[in-house]
Design a protein around this motif. Structure first.
Motif, PDB file in Angstrom:
ATOM      1  N   LEU A 103      27.690  41.521  32.957  1.00  0.00           N
ATOM      2  CA  LEU A 103      28.469  41.010  34.080  1.00  0.00           C
ATOM      3  C   LEU A 103      27.885  39.698  34.583  1.00  0.00           C
ATOM      4  O   LEU A 103      28.319  39.172  35.602  1.00  0.00           O
ATOM      5  CB  LEU A 103      28.500  42.035  35.213  1.00  0.00           C
ATOM      6  CG  LEU A 103      29.373  43.268  34.965  1.00  0.00           C
ATOM      7  CD1 LEU A 103      29.175  44.292  36.073  1.00  0.00           C
ATOM      8  CD2 LEU A 103      30.843  42.881  34.864  1.00  0.00           C
ATOM      9  N   SER A 109      32.602  38.707  34.572  1.00  0.00           N
ATOM     10  CA  SER A 109      32.668  39.206  35.948  1.00  0.00           C
ATOM     11  C   SER A 109      34.042  38.958  36.554  1.00  0.00           C
ATOM     12  O   SER A 109      34.610  39.833  37.230  1.00  0.00           O
ATOM     13  CB  SER A 109      31.578  38.564  36.809  1.00  0.00           C
ATOM     14  OG  SER A 109      31.720  37.154  36.841  1.00  0.00           O
ATOM     15  N   ARG A 110      34.620  37.792  36.293  1.00  0.00           N
ATOM     16  CA  ARG A 110      35.927  37.490  36.863  1.00  0.00           C
ATOM     17  C   ARG A 110      37.037  38.280  36.166  1.00  0.00           C
ATOM     18  O   ARG A 110      38.047  38.643  36.787  1.00  0.00           O
ATOM     19  CB  ARG A 110      36.191  35.988  36.810  1.00  0.00           C
ATOM     20  CG  ARG A 110      35.299  35.215  37.774  1.00  0.00           C
ATOM     21  CD  ARG A 110      35.501  33.717  37.689  1.00  0.00           C
ATOM     22  NE  ARG A 110      36.855  33.317  38.059  1.00  0.00           N
ATOM     23  CZ  ARG A 110      37.261  32.048  38.042  1.00  0.00           C
ATOM     24  NH1 ARG A 110      36.433  31.083  37.665  1.00  0.00           N
ATOM     25  NH2 ARG A 110      38.495  31.744  38.384  1.00  0.00           N
ATOM     26  N   THR A 111      36.854  38.571  34.893  1.00  0.00           N
ATOM     27  CA  THR A 111      37.851  39.380  34.182  1.00  0.00           C
ATOM     28  C   THR A 111      37.835  40.817  34.695  1.00  0.00           C
ATOM     29  O   THR A 111      38.898  41.422  34.901  1.00  0.00           O
ATOM     30  CB  THR A 111      37.597  39.350  32.666  1.00  0.00           C
ATOM     31  OG1 THR A 111      37.680  37.997  32.195  1.00  0.00           O
ATOM     32  CG2 THR A 111      38.619  40.195  31.924  1.00  0.00           C
ATOM     33  N   GLU A 113      36.922  41.801  37.659  1.00  0.00           N
ATOM     34  CA  GLU A 113      37.526  41.752  38.993  1.00  0.00           C
ATOM     35  C   GLU A 113      39.054  41.740  38.904  1.00  0.00           C
ATOM     36  O   GLU A 113      39.746  42.457  39.633  1.00  0.00           O
ATOM     37  CB  GLU A 113      37.037  40.510  39.732  1.00  0.00           C
ATOM     38  CG  GLU A 113      37.630  40.349  41.130  1.00  0.00           C
ATOM     39  CD  GLU A 113      37.217  39.044  41.796  1.00  0.00           C
ATOM     40  OE1 GLU A 113      37.381  38.942  43.021  1.00  0.00           O
ATOM     41  OE2 GLU A 113      36.749  38.126  41.089  1.00  0.00           O
ATOM     42  N   ALA A 114      39.578  40.930  37.983  1.00  0.00           N
ATOM     43  CA  ALA A 114      41.036  40.838  37.825  1.00  0.00           C
ATOM     44  C   ALA A 114      41.620  42.146  37.305  1.00  0.00           C
ATOM     45  O   ALA A 114      42.706  42.566  37.740  1.00  0.00           O
ATOM     46  CB  ALA A 114      41.385  39.691  36.881  1.00  0.00           C
ATOM     47  N   ALA A 116      40.437  45.172  37.799  1.00  0.00           N
ATOM     48  CA  ALA A 116      40.426  46.134  38.905  1.00  0.00           C
ATOM     49  C   ALA A 116      41.564  45.861  39.882  1.00  0.00           C
ATOM     50  O   ALA A 116      42.237  46.786  40.358  1.00  0.00           O
ATOM     51  CB  ALA A 116      39.085  46.077  39.621  1.00  0.00           C
ATOM     52  N   THR A 117      41.817  44.581  40.173  1.00  0.00           N
ATOM     53  CA  THR A 117      42.874  44.205  41.117  1.00  0.00           C
ATOM     54  C   THR A 117      44.250  44.603  40.596  1.00  0.00           C
ATOM     55  O   THR A 117      45.047  45.222  41.314  1.00  0.00           O
ATOM     56  CB  THR A 117      42.836  42.688  41.374  1.00  0.00           C
ATOM     57  OG1 THR A 117      41.578  42.341  41.965  1.00  0.00           O
ATOM     58  CG2 THR A 117      43.962  42.272  42.314  1.00  0.00           C
TER      59      THR A 117
END
Length: 366
Positions: A103, A109-111, A113-114, A116-117
């Motif tokens: 991560l 890390s940004r993938t 996060e996306a 999960a969103t």
């Protein structure tokens, strides 16, 4: 005085009735508590059980006032959705497993996060399984762990070539989506169009008048790093330009600084394409320390377009990757397989674009 009522007759062998437990309060034994049902919540909120189900799974098609009403009823009754029962009824756990090897990189890390969103918007949650060392056994172990935790699909965020090896076969009964890999013949793959982003960066520097473009690549075991370096080389060859010696870093600003100090001493180096923004930050520092002004003396282009890249000195020209779109398409591809019950293959490429800022300019006149 009221007349005394005769007690009802009882057979001598019949045991006396047991004392009734208290119906309210903390004195009521846990074993006698009836689990609050969805129907109970529906009655208290004055809605249908289907509406309660939609609220509990985060379905967007519920009026805000109705949602608040249902949530208030849930809190009053202490209702908690029974995910195990729902899984038995509908054949799904509404959970997506995510396996990642690190991560620490911006892309990963940004993938995550996306993912999960967008999973939450579909009424799903994610279970994250980090794998410290990307080996065949550890990947299969991660899949076994996710099987125990009961997930509907798995998204594997790759940073190395592990899934590209013919010896690695993921479990056939698991719906899989892979990020950052060339395994599209065997799995569903979602990635950014990194080759095109690289071509845009190299073309931009050549169009400014630079004779050639030097490159600081990512680690050799990184599939993304290898694609960017291959596209850099191909763009120069297609343009009929000299291909300078490739320099290789490890994605860190420290590596960019170290290599940047060497490049600052190369008199023919007027343009550098760096495989990520963190290493580009190190290059900017190295040039400053060597007295080479960016972009007057040397132009620098990064890759990723991290949130801070516009605040570098000077603001960094870089290739933008849409990690939010990658995450959305990963969830979409995973749920499509879950809903159809069929595995899918093929690769989806999310477009990249060059963001031109102040770190690039025509080369110094000689």
């Amino acid at each position: 005085m009221s007349p005394t009522r005769p007690e009802p007759s009882r057979d001598a062998t019949e045991p006396p009735p047991a004392a009734e437990p208290a119906e309210t309060g903390s004195d009521r034994p846990r074993a006698h508590r009836r689990r609050v049902s969805m129907a109970d919540v529906a009655r208290l909120a004055g809605v249908s059980a289907q509406t309660v189900s939609r609220v509990s799974t985060g379905h967007p098609g519920v009026v805000a006032t109705t949602r608040e009403q249902v949530i208030a009823a849930m809190r009053e009754l202490g209702y908690r959705p029974n995910s195990a029962a729902r899984a038995l009824k509908y054949g799904e756990f509404r959970t997506i497993g995510v396996i990642t090897f690190t991560l620490s990189t911006t892309g990963n890390s940004r993938t995550v996060e996306a993912i999960a969103t967008h999973a939450a918007r579909e009424g799903y949650v994610i279970t994250l399984i980090p794998v410290a060392a990307p080996t065949h056994d550890r990947v299969l172990g991660a899949f076994t762990r996710l099987g125990e935790l009961a997930v509907d699909a798995v998204i594997v965020i790759m940073e190395v070539h592990l899934l590209d090896a013919s010896t690695v076969l993921l479990p056939p009964d698991v719906h899989v989506v892979v990020v950052d890999s060339d395994a599209g013949e065997r799995y569903r793959v979602v990635d950014t169009n990194q080759a095109d982003g690289t071509r845009q960066a190299v073309r931009h520097l050549l169009d400014l008048g630079h004779r050639t473009v030097w490159h600081i690549a990512g680690p050799q075991e990184s599939y993304a790093g290898e694609r960017r370096s291959a596209a850099w080389r191909a763009a120069l060859v297609d343009a009929g330009r000299e291909v300078p010696p490739l320099r290789r870093g490890d994605w860190s600003a420290e590596a960019g600084h170290r290599i940047g100090l060497d490049l600052a001493d190369e008199p023919d180096c007027t343009a550098v394409f760096v495989a990520n923004d963190q290493m580009a930050l190190g290059v900017l520092r190295a040039m400053h320390e060597r007295g080479r002004v960016v972009p007057r003396d040397i132009s620098v282009v990064g890759f990723d377009d991290i949130a801070e890249s516009g605040s570098f000195i000077p603001p960094l020209t870089t290739v933008h990757q849409d990690f939010a779109e990658v995450g959305r398409r990963c969830v979409e591809a995973a749920l499509q397989q879950v809903r159809t019950g069929t595995a899918q293959t093929g690769t989806t490429l999310v477009p990249t674009r060059l963001v031109v800022r102040d770190s690039t300019a025509p080369p110094p006149s000689r």
